[in-house]
Structure formats: structure tokens, C-alpha cells
Enzyme design. Structure first.
Site, PDB file in Angstrom:
ATOM      1  N   TYR A  86       0.834  -1.210   0.000  1.00 27.19           N
ATOM      2  CA  TYR A  86       0.000   0.000   0.000  1.00 27.19           C
ATOM      3  C   TYR A  86       0.871   1.263   0.000  1.00 27.19           C
ATOM      4  O   TYR A  86       0.642   2.195  -0.783  1.00 27.19           O
ATOM      5  CB  TYR A  86      -0.904  -0.042   1.228  1.00 27.19           C
ATOM      6  CG  TYR A  86      -1.908   1.077   1.340  1.00 27.19           C
ATOM      7  CD1 TYR A  86      -3.050   1.113   0.547  1.00 27.19           C
ATOM      8  CD2 TYR A  86      -1.716   2.112   2.264  1.00 27.19           C
ATOM      9  CE1 TYR A  86      -3.978   2.144   0.672  1.00 27.19           C
ATOM     10  CE2 TYR A  86      -2.641   3.138   2.397  1.00 27.19           C
ATOM     11  CZ  TYR A  86      -3.770   3.148   1.601  1.00 27.19           C
ATOM     12  OH  TYR A  86      -4.688   4.175   1.729  1.00 27.19           O
ATOM     13  N   LYS A 125       1.155   4.194  -2.864  1.00 30.42           N
ATOM     14  CA  LYS A 125       0.829   5.596  -2.559  1.00 30.42           C
ATOM     15  C   LYS A 125       2.029   6.514  -2.791  1.00 30.42           C
ATOM     16  O   LYS A 125       1.868   7.674  -3.173  1.00 30.42           O
ATOM     17  CB  LYS A 125       0.296   5.702  -1.120  1.00 30.42           C
ATOM     18  CG  LYS A 125      -1.028   4.963  -0.902  1.00 30.42           C
ATOM     19  CD  LYS A 125      -2.123   5.494  -1.822  1.00 30.42           C
ATOM     20  CE  LYS A 125      -3.473   4.879  -1.572  1.00 30.42           C
ATOM     21  NZ  LYS A 125      -4.522   5.427  -2.457  1.00 30.42           N
TER      22      LYS A 125
HETATM   23  P1  NAP Z   1     -13.380   2.536   0.982  1.00 34.03           P
HETATM   24  O1  NAP Z   1     -14.348   3.091   1.968  1.00 34.03           O
HETATM   25  O2  NAP Z   1     -12.952   1.115   1.102  1.00 34.03           O
HETATM   26  O3  NAP Z   1     -13.934   2.816  -0.500  1.00 34.03           O
HETATM   27  C1  NAP Z   1     -13.164   2.416  -1.596  1.00 34.03           C
HETATM   28  C2  NAP Z   1     -13.812   2.860  -2.864  1.00 34.03           C
HETATM   29  O4  NAP Z   1     -12.958   2.452  -3.955  1.00 34.03           O
HETATM   30  C3  NAP Z   1     -15.162   2.217  -3.109  1.00 34.03           C
HETATM   31  O5  NAP Z   1     -16.004   3.143  -3.769  1.00 34.03           O
HETATM   32  C4  NAP Z   1     -14.810   1.046  -4.031  1.00 34.03           C
HETATM   33  O6  NAP Z   1     -15.854   0.631  -4.907  1.00 34.03           O
HETATM   34  C5  NAP Z   1     -13.707   1.644  -4.854  1.00 34.03           C
HETATM   35  N1  NAP Z   1     -12.871   0.630  -5.468  1.00 34.03           N
HETATM   36  C6  NAP Z   1     -12.108  -0.310  -4.851  1.00 34.03           C
HETATM   37  N2  NAP Z   1     -11.496  -1.086  -5.779  1.00 34.03           N
HETATM   38  C7  NAP Z   1     -11.896  -0.619  -6.991  1.00 34.03           C
HETATM   39  C8  NAP Z   1     -11.630  -0.998  -8.329  1.00 34.03           C
HETATM   40  N3  NAP Z   1     -10.814  -2.009  -8.610  1.00 34.03           N
HETATM   41  N4  NAP Z   1     -12.219  -0.316  -9.323  1.00 34.03           N
HETATM   42  C9  NAP Z   1     -13.059   0.729  -9.049  1.00 34.03           C
HETATM   43  N5  NAP Z   1     -13.345   1.131  -7.813  1.00 34.03           N
HETATM   44  C10 NAP Z   1     -12.780   0.468  -6.787  1.00 34.03           C
HETATM   45  O7  NAP Z   1     -12.014   3.381   1.030  1.00 34.03           O
HETATM   46  P2  NAP Z   1     -11.739   4.891   1.487  1.00 34.03           P
HETATM   47  O8  NAP Z   1     -11.261   4.869   2.874  1.00 34.03           O
HETATM   48  O9  NAP Z   1     -12.878   5.761   1.099  1.00 34.03           O
HETATM   49  O10 NAP Z   1     -10.463   5.221   0.580  1.00 34.03           O
HETATM   50  C11 NAP Z   1     -10.561   5.973  -0.621  1.00 34.03           C
HETATM   51  C12 NAP Z   1      -9.151   6.340  -1.061  1.00 34.03           C
HETATM   52  O11 NAP Z   1      -8.521   7.088  -0.034  1.00 34.03           O
HETATM   53  C13 NAP Z   1      -8.246   5.142  -1.323  1.00 34.03           C
HETATM   54  O12 NAP Z   1      -7.397   5.399  -2.395  1.00 34.03           O
HETATM   55  C14 NAP Z   1      -7.447   5.032  -0.030  1.00 34.03           C
HETATM   56  O13 NAP Z   1      -6.223   4.402  -0.231  1.00 34.03           O
HETATM   57  C15 NAP Z   1      -7.283   6.498   0.303  1.00 34.03           C
HETATM   58  N6  NAP Z   1      -6.972   6.744   1.714  1.00 34.03           N
HETATM   59  C16 NAP Z   1      -7.837   6.380   2.697  1.00 34.03           C
HETATM   60  C17 NAP Z   1      -7.504   6.639   4.020  1.00 34.03           C
HETATM   61  C18 NAP Z   1      -8.411   6.277   5.174  1.00 34.03           C
HETATM   62  O14 NAP Z   1      -7.981   6.442   6.335  1.00 34.03           O
HETATM   63  N7  NAP Z   1      -9.636   5.832   4.944  1.00 34.03           N
HETATM   64  C19 NAP Z   1      -6.279   7.237   4.331  1.00 34.03           C
HETATM   65  C20 NAP Z   1      -5.431   7.595   3.298  1.00 34.03           C
HETATM   66  C21 NAP Z   1      -5.786   7.342   1.992  1.00 34.03           C
HETATM   67  P3  NAP Z   1     -16.910  -0.522  -4.475  1.00 34.03           P
HETATM   68  O15 NAP Z   1     -17.815   0.147  -3.493  1.00 34.03           O
HETATM   69  O16 NAP Z   1     -17.594  -0.891  -5.721  1.00 34.03           O
HETATM   70  O17 NAP Z   1     -16.106  -1.604  -3.846  1.00 34.03           O
END
Ligand code: NAP
Length: 249
Positions: free
Chosen positions: A157, A161
Site C-alpha cells: 500500500y 501511494k
Molecule cells: P473505501 O471506503 O474502502 O472505498 C473504496 C472505494 O474504492 C469504493 O467506492 C470502491 O468501490 C472503490 N474501489 C475499490 N477497488 C476498486 C476498483 N478495482 N475499481 C473501481 N473502484 C474500486 O475506502 P476509502 O477509505 O474511502 O479510501 C478511498 C481512497 O482514499 C483510497 O485510495 C485510499 O487508499 C485512500 N486513503 C484512505 C484513508 C483512510 O484512512 N480511509 C487514508 C489515506 C488514503 P466498491 O464500493 O464498488 O467496492
């Protein structure tokens, strides 16, 4: 200059849940037409589409695995055919498959690198020509503080990133002369499904390492994305904007 996004067309990958959903809704709050993609959550994606339409903006919910290069081209073609142009792409789709390096499988490595990093190449490349025709655009790639600092148990991961940061700076340099800006938003610990599975002890540790002393909300990441989407950030490119409560400072 203003934060208004009236007349802009935006695409958010992975907009069905979590941070992507918050970004899509907030872009619409500021007047943009917004397409989202999703992998599996069709019902959730349709709900986001309906919420955007309720705000008086055009919306699309498109099933598209972000890993697929061909599908990215098709998604961009659909948006440009129907809405005439693309102004903003938010590469947000991402997954985690955590493990210590000694235990990490090749599949865990490949899945995370392709979903999180190749997807950014796919959509940024597909956007380049339409944005050049449009005489400008803004690409916003969602990285993470662990792409800056690293994190035990998240080598795949963190590498994906960190890769996003290098990719974005290169893209920004290549396309600046075409008025296409590219920036990174690097969230810290944000409350979503992705972080839901962390246990209490890990969570308390994360909060203790965060100067603001709390987890962030998806909405707070969306605020930064609206700014980078708008003309208010017209002289900002190649930047990494941490939204992390000071965690990686
Ligand atoms: P999440 O709640 O797990 O949501 C992930 C989203 O990505 C969902 O809409 C999912 O679609 C979509 N997705 C996953 N795999 C995919 C694929 N192969 N093709 C198209 N869509 C896909 O995650 P989140 O926490 O909102 O994270 C969103 C972004 O922020 C990510 O890049 C993550 O790495 C980054 N981020 C998150 C955090 C945190 O603390 N949450 C911190 C730093 C960075 P489905 O609903 O269809 O599965």
C-alpha cells in the site's frame, strides 16, 4: 476567482463509498456535474448518483474496474460524448491488503499495486487528450500519509501511494504547458469502511500520533479536493497536500 465548480464536469473513481462518495457529493455542492465509477457496490453507487441529481447536477454511476486500461478509455469517452468535456479527474479508487513483508504473497502485492497505482496511470492517461482539447484540466490523485512515511505491514500500500506522488509530479511537469494541473491529496487516518476493521488499540495509537488528536472525516478530504478542482488553485501543480491532522509533519 471562486470556489464555484459551475459548468465543470468531474469524474471520481471509486465514488460509491467512503472518501470518494464524500468527494463526489461535495463537488456537486459546488455546482459540478459528476460521474463516479465503482467496482462492486452498484446500489450504493446509484444512491450517490441520485443524491447528486437531487442537488440539481448531472450524474453518472459507471461500473468500471479501475485496473482496466481499456475501461478507463471507455469511461472517458462516455463522459466526453455525453457531457462534451472533462475538467477534473479524482483518482480515488483504492484497496488495502496488509501483511508483513515476510508473509506478503505475490497476489497481495500485485492486487494493491495495480488497483491503487496502475489505475491512476489508466485514468490520467485517458484524460490527457480530452483535457488538452479542453485547454486545461485538474487531476487530483488520492495518496496517503503512509506513501510519505511508510508503515509496517503496508509495504504494498505504501509503495502504491508513494508511486502516486512520483507519477503525479512527472505528469504535472509533462502537461503544465497545456494548462493541465496535477496534485496529490494525502489523507491521514480517515473514518471509512477501509479503516473500520482496525482494532481499538491501533486506533488509539494513530490518534496519539496525530497532533490534532482525532481521526479525520471523509468530508474534510473532500474540502481539499474541491479547492484543487477549482480555479482558486490555478497556480498550484505538483503539490502534495496532506489532510492528516498533522500526522506526517
Ligand atoms: P473505501 O471506503 O474502502 O472505498 C473504496 C472505494 O474504492 C469504493 O467506492 C470502491 O468501490 C472503490 N474501489 C475499490 N477497488 C476498486 C476498483 N478495482 N475499481 C473501481 N473502484 C474500486 O475506502 P476509502 O477509505 O474511502 O479510501 C478511498 C481512497 O482514499 C483510497 O485510495 C485510499 O487508499 C485512500 N486513503 C484512505 C484513508 C483512510 O484512512 N480511509 C487514508 C489515506 C488514503 P466498491 O464500493 O464498488 O467496492
Amino acid at each position: 476567482m471562486s470556489l464555484s465548480l459551475e459548468g465543470k464536469t468531474c469524474l471520481v473513481t471509486g465514488g460509491s463509498r467512503g472518501i470518494g462518495k464524500a468527494i463526489a457529493l461535495k463537488l456537486a455542492d459546488f455546482g459540478a456535474d459528476v460521474a463516479i465509477t465503482y467496482a462492486r457496490s452498484a446500489d450504493a453507487a446509484e444512491e450517490v448518483k441520485a443524491e447528486i441529481e437531487k442537488k440539481g447536477c448531472k450524474a453518472k454511476a459507471i461500473q468500471a474496474d479501475a485496473v482496466s486500461f481499456e475501461r478507463a478509455e471507455e469511461v472517458l469517452a462516455e463522459i466526453v460524448d455525453d457531457w462534451g468535456k472533462i475538467d477534473v479527474i479524482v483518482n480515488n479508487a483504492g484497496i488495502t491488503k496488509d501483511n508483513l513483508i515476510l508473509r506478503m504473497s505475490e497476489e497481495q502485492w500485485d492486487d494493491v499495486i495495480t488497483t491503487n497505482l496502475k489505475s491512476v496511470f489508466n485514468y490520467s492517461k485517458a484524460a490527457a487528450k480530452p483535457m488538452m482539447r479542453n485547454r486545461g484540466g485538474s487531476i487530483i490523485n488520492i495518496s496517503s500519509v503512509v506513501g510519505i512515511s511508510g508503515n509496517a505491514g503496508q509495504s504494498n500500500y505504501s509503495a502504491s501511494k508513494a508511486g502516486i506522488i512520483g507519477f503525479t509530479k512527472s505528469y504535472a511537469k509533462e502537461l503544465a504547458s497545456r494548462n493541465i494541473r496535477a496534485n496529490v491529496v494525502a489523507p491521514g487516518y480517515i473514518l471509512t469502511d477501509m479503516t473500520d476493521e482496525l482494532n481499538e488499540k491501533v486506533l488509539e495509537g494513530i490518534k496519539a500520533e496525530t497532533p490534532l488528536g482525532r481521526a479525520g472525516e471523509a468530508d474534510e478530504v473532500a474540502d481539499a479536493v474541491v479547492f484543487l478542482s477549482s480555479d482558486m488553485s490555478s497556480y498550484i501543480t505538483g503539490e502534495v497536500l496532506r489532510v492528516d491532522g498533522g500526522m506526517a509533519m
